[in-house]
Design a protein around this motif. Structure first.
Motif: not given
Length: 273
Positions: A48-55, A102-111, A117-119
């Motif tokens: 969950v933290g990864f998703g939040a940090l990625a967003i 995790l899926a939401v974070g990766v999706l937001v990053i890809s879009l 590098t930060n992610v």
């Protein structure tokens, strides 16, 4: 001496300070989490933290300012869902929330910006991500976790070993379970900066499990796991600096070796009885 040489670099000094505090908090919280069979909550919250940090990274927001409240809310929701009478229980609830985040974070990053590098640092950890402002906030939050754990230690002990009795005596088991989840969420977010989302749960799981191989009482396990966690973190960071290996993986390997040593010591002791 290698440690003194490491501390001469400001970014490493910040990493060591924050890492020692996070390791201490993780081990203290890990003991009741492992005993209550909530140990995988750390892994779920790290996703969950990864998703939040990625967003936050994708939109240019302050990482900790976004991740801490999101993970805290997720921890409370996860606790409520796992304890409710719904069909979703325990590990299923962890898997549901963690994989979704995790899926939401990766999706937001890809879009938006793509995987940068930060992610990658958030996923696998990097001591270079600990800025001065992050270090200051981490120290404050770690201090709050340590103070809260110390003040409410008797209550946390009660809900860990006999939650039913604690509820029957009006000890506020629900409140202290929520407190445990919130403190764990804060610790996970702080530790992700160096350990990464994939490795942070090791700080919660390994030290208490190692201490349980030798000690039996709650207090002795808690104290031993706290000391062991700090020693393993410093050892891992020193090895990382000397061998130029990833910091998070080096700390986990130190935890694995400590667990193996304690497991062997426990078997030897039991064999003599």
């Amino acid at each position: 001496m290698i440690i003194l040489e490491m501390l001469s670099y400001p970014f490493l000094a910040r990493a060591m300070l924050v890492g020692v505090l996070v390791s201490l908090c993780s081990a203290l919280l890990g003991t009741p989490l492992v005993l209550k069979r909530y140990s995988m909550i750390g892994d779920g919250l790290s996703h969950v933290g990864f998703g939040a940090l990625a967003i936050a990274s994708a939109f240019g927001w302050a990482p900790l300012a976004v991740a801490v409240p999101v993970v805290v809310v997720s921890a409370v929701v996860l606790l409520r869902v796992s304890q409710s009478r719904s069909a979703i229980k325990g590990d299923a609830a962890v898997a549901l929330i963690s994989s979704g985040a995790l899926a939401v974070g990766v999706l937001v990053i890809s879009l938006t910006s793509g995987v940068n590098t930060n992610v990658s640092n958030y996923m696998f950890g990097s001591i270079l991500t600990v800025s001065r402002s992050d270090a200051a906030l981490s120290v404050i939050l770690c201090a709050a976790v340590l103070v809260s754990f110390t003040l409410f230690y008797p209550r946390l002990f009660a809900v860990t070993f006999d939650e039913t009795f604690a509820r029957a005596t009006g000890a506020g088991a629900g409140i202290y379970n929520t407190l445990l989840a919130v403190l764990t969420a804060v610790t996970v977010v702080l530790g992700m900066r160096m350990m990464g989302a994939l490795l942070i749960s090791s700080l919660i799981i390994f030290p208490p499990l190692a201490a349980m191989r030798v000690f039996r009482s709650f207090k002795s396990v808690t104290v031993c796991s706290a000391v062991l966690s700090v020693v393993c973190f410093v050892t891992g960071m020193t090895a990382s600096y000397a061998l130029e290996t990833p910091s998070g993986a080096s700390v986990v390997c130190a935890d694995i070796l400590a667990f193996a040593a304690f497991a062997l010591a426990g078997r030897v002791r039991d064999g003599r009885k």
